[in-house]
Design a protein around this motif. Structure first.
Motif, PDB file in Angstrom:
ATOM      1  N   ASP A 111      -0.671 -12.621   4.992  1.00 17.99           N
ATOM      2  CA  ASP A 111       0.266 -11.584   4.545  1.00 17.99           C
ATOM      3  C   ASP A 111      -0.072 -11.177   3.121  1.00 17.99           C
ATOM      4  O   ASP A 111      -0.359 -12.018   2.258  1.00 17.99           O
ATOM      5  CB  ASP A 111       1.703 -12.098   4.603  1.00 17.99           C
ATOM      6  N   LEU A 112      -0.001  -9.879   2.864  1.00 12.65           N
ATOM      7  CA  LEU A 112      -0.358  -9.339   1.557  1.00 12.65           C
ATOM      8  C   LEU A 112       0.803  -8.536   0.994  1.00 12.65           C
ATOM      9  O   LEU A 112       1.494  -7.819   1.727  1.00 12.65           O
ATOM     10  CB  LEU A 112      -1.579  -8.431   1.649  1.00 12.65           C
ATOM     11  N   ALA A 113       1.013  -8.641  -0.300  1.00 11.04           N
ATOM     12  CA  ALA A 113       1.963  -7.807  -1.027  1.00 11.04           C
ATOM     13  C   ALA A 113       1.257  -7.326  -2.285  1.00 11.04           C
ATOM     14  O   ALA A 113       0.835  -8.136  -3.121  1.00 11.04           O
ATOM     15  CB  ALA A 113       3.224  -8.570  -1.370  1.00 11.04           C
ATOM     16  N   VAL A 114       1.113  -6.038  -2.419  1.00 16.11           N
ATOM     17  CA  VAL A 114       0.318  -5.469  -3.501  1.00 16.11           C
ATOM     18  C   VAL A 114       1.202  -4.562  -4.354  1.00 16.11           C
ATOM     19  O   VAL A 114       1.903  -3.685  -3.829  1.00 16.11           O
ATOM     20  CB  VAL A 114      -0.874  -4.677  -2.942  1.00 16.11           C
ATOM     21  N   ALA A 115       1.162  -4.760  -5.681  1.00 12.36           N
ATOM     22  CA  ALA A 115       1.868  -3.883  -6.618  1.00 12.36           C
ATOM     23  C   ALA A 115       0.949  -2.721  -6.965  1.00 12.36           C
ATOM     24  O   ALA A 115      -0.117  -2.917  -7.564  1.00 12.36           O
ATOM     25  CB  ALA A 115       2.279  -4.656  -7.860  1.00 12.36           C
ATOM     26  N   MET A 116       1.341  -1.538  -6.590  1.00 14.36           N
ATOM     27  CA  MET A 116       0.509  -0.359  -6.841  1.00 14.36           C
ATOM     28  C   MET A 116       0.673   0.121  -8.277  1.00 14.36           C
ATOM     29  O   MET A 116       1.741  -0.006  -8.887  1.00 14.36           O
ATOM     30  CB  MET A 116       0.892   0.759  -5.866  1.00 14.36           C
ATOM     31  N   PRO A 117      -0.394   0.665  -8.869  1.00 10.76           N
ATOM     32  CA  PRO A 117      -0.295   1.225 -10.228  1.00 10.76           C
ATOM     33  C   PRO A 117       0.686   2.389 -10.277  1.00 10.76           C
ATOM     34  O   PRO A 117       1.132   2.911  -9.246  1.00 10.76           O
ATOM     35  CB  PRO A 117      -1.730   1.697 -10.504  1.00 10.76           C
ATOM     36  N   ASP A 118       1.025   2.813 -11.496  1.00 10.23           N
ATOM     37  CA  ASP A 118       1.945   3.945 -11.621  1.00 10.23           C
ATOM     38  C   ASP A 118       1.233   5.232 -11.206  1.00 10.23           C
ATOM     39  O   ASP A 118       0.026   5.251 -10.936  1.00 10.23           O
ATOM     40  CB  ASP A 118       2.511   4.039 -13.039  1.00 10.23           C
ATOM     41  N   CYS A 119       1.984   6.310 -11.194  1.00  7.97           N
ATOM     42  CA  CYS A 119       1.475   7.549 -10.610  1.00  7.97           C
ATOM     43  C   CYS A 119       0.373   8.191 -11.445  1.00  7.97           C
ATOM     44  O   CYS A 119      -0.294   9.130 -10.972  1.00  7.97           O
ATOM     45  CB  CYS A 119       2.624   8.528 -10.405  1.00  7.97           C
ATOM     46  N   SER A 120       0.130   7.700 -12.660  1.00 11.00           N
ATOM     47  CA  SER A 120      -0.982   8.229 -13.451  1.00 11.00           C
ATOM     48  C   SER A 120      -2.328   7.850 -12.849  1.00 11.00           C
ATOM     49  O   SER A 120      -3.352   8.454 -13.190  1.00 11.00           O
ATOM     50  CB  SER A 120      -0.892   7.719 -14.897  1.00 11.00           C
ATOM     51  N   ALA A 121      -2.334   6.851 -11.938  1.00 16.56           N
ATOM     52  CA  ALA A 121      -3.592   6.405 -11.313  1.00 16.56           C
ATOM     53  C   ALA A 121      -3.792   7.018  -9.931  1.00 16.56           C
ATOM     54  O   ALA A 121      -4.626   6.532  -9.153  1.00 16.56           O
ATOM     55  CB  ALA A 121      -3.590   4.882 -11.221  1.00 16.56           C
ATOM     56  N   ARG A 122      -3.057   8.093  -9.631  1.00 15.76           N
ATOM     57  CA  ARG A 122      -3.216   8.707  -8.305  1.00 15.76           C
ATOM     58  C   ARG A 122      -4.661   9.129  -8.071  1.00 15.76           C
ATOM     59  O   ARG A 122      -5.320   9.673  -8.958  1.00 15.76           O
ATOM     60  CB  ARG A 122      -2.289   9.924  -8.164  1.00 15.76           C
TER      61      ARG A 122
END
Length: 358
Positions: A329-340
């Motif tokens: 199982d994986l849980a990933v914190a995505m960067p903020d929207c500046s890294a789109r």
């Protein structure tokens, strides 16, 4: 005139009167008892028998509401006329067999008499019950795959989930309530279950003998996570011939012939909310080819408006080197929207699990 002569004339006149009355009564009684039988005549014959004064010469017919019908036996009419004895009416004999398949109407002096034949009416057959139970059939296919056929006639255009040994994805029946696809198997005794929201389900098991020949990597998620499975074969770079992903999936022939692997994307677009849809991507390659070509299997998530700044969850299933199925199982914190537009990558699924940003 003497008294004797007067008495004689009175007796003669009285006797004459009695004779006249007797003759009148006898003629009226004879007219009723010798009435002709009612006959069925064609319209042409009836018109020929009717004269100019026929309406005044013909006695009035008895009203229909005064006639009662009873059946003494098949093919026999017993008309009862109010105020009359049955013995005073015409006799009706049983009709021949060829006249018993339709009603016959007799027009006569005593009204309209209807002869109803006794017939055997067909019995209504019970309507067959329509079976709404879904049915699923699983059969083995090439490259350790299973062909799944679902029949759910009462559930057309209806989403359902198909699950197998931890693998789960959303699919939709067609307008006839059918669905068919080829699904990667994760166990030799492959058990598949289709489940609908109303509680209906169907299941089947199939033996997959060739599973030990292949390595299989799965990534699955729920909702709009932006996840993708990317495989680099024989040191290939992104966009080259050895780069296998949803945009260059190949077909199973590569795995069957041992020249490389192929990818299957599972999960249909439905009328459900995107957050309720389960999706999966599965990469398959021959085990010996995987070791020879130094295959690098990676899970990537593109930073998008729908996931930036949020945590996304995923699950990885691995079946490699004939070992038992591994689940991570994986849980990933995505960067903020500046890294789109950038990708969060999980690499080396068959070795150390590490995160990197590229």
């Amino acid at each position: 005139m003497s008294k004797t002569e007067l008495a004689r004339r009175i007796a003669t006149a009285g006797g004459t009167l009695l004779c006249v009355l007797g003759i009148g009564f006898f003629m009226q009684s004879t007219a009723h008892t010798t009435a002709p039988q009612t006959q069925v005549a064609s319209d042409t014959q009836q018109k020929a028998d009717v004269g100019p004064n026929a309406a005044s010469d013909r006695p009035a017919s008895a009203p229909l509401e005064q006639i009662k019908m009873t059946s003494a036996a098949t093919g026999t009419l017993v008309p009862l006329l109010t105020g009359r004895s049955a013995s005073d009416l015409p006799k009706y004999t049983p009709q021949p067999a060829f006249m018993t398949d339709a009603p016959i109407v007799f027009e006569g002096r005593h009204g309209a008499l209807i002869y109803l034949a006794q017939v055997d009416l067909p019995q209504e057959e019970a309507a067959p019950a329509f079976d709404c139970t879904p049915r699923l059939t699983a059969t083995k296919a090439l490259a350790a795959m299973a062909t799944i056929e679902l029949q759910a006639h009462c559930l057309p255009n209806t989403p359902f989930t198909l699950s197998h040994s931890g693998l789960i994805f959303t699919a939709v029946t067609d307008s006839d309530g059918r669905w068919e696809n080829t699904v990667p198997a994760l166990r030799e005794d492959a058990f598949f279950v289709a489940s609908f929201e109303n509680g209906k389900r169907a299941e089947d098991t199939v033996k997959i003998d060739a599973l030990s020949i292949y390595d299989r990597y799965v990534v699955q998620w729920q909702g709009q996570s932006g996840l993708q499975l990317h495989v680099l074969e024989s040191g290939a770079k992104y966009g080259e011939a050895g780069h296998v992903w949803a945009g260059a999936a190949r077909d199973m022939a590569a795995a069957i012939h041992g020249t490389g692997g192929f990818l299957v994307a599972l999960g249909d677009r439905t009328d459900l909310s995107p957050e309720d849809v389960f999706s999966a991507q599965v990469y398959t390659v021959q085990a010996r080819s995987s070791r020879k070509s130094n295959v690098s299997v990676r899970v990537e998530a593109e930073v998008q408006t729908t996931n930036c700044g949020n945590d996304i969850a995923a699950q990885v299933l691995i079946r490699s080197d004939s070992r038992d199925l591994i689940s991570v199982d994986l849980a990933v914190a995505m960067p903020d929207c500046s890294a789109r537009g950038e990708f969060v990558m999980l690499k080396n699924l068959d070795g150390d699990l590490t995160l990197a940003l590229r």
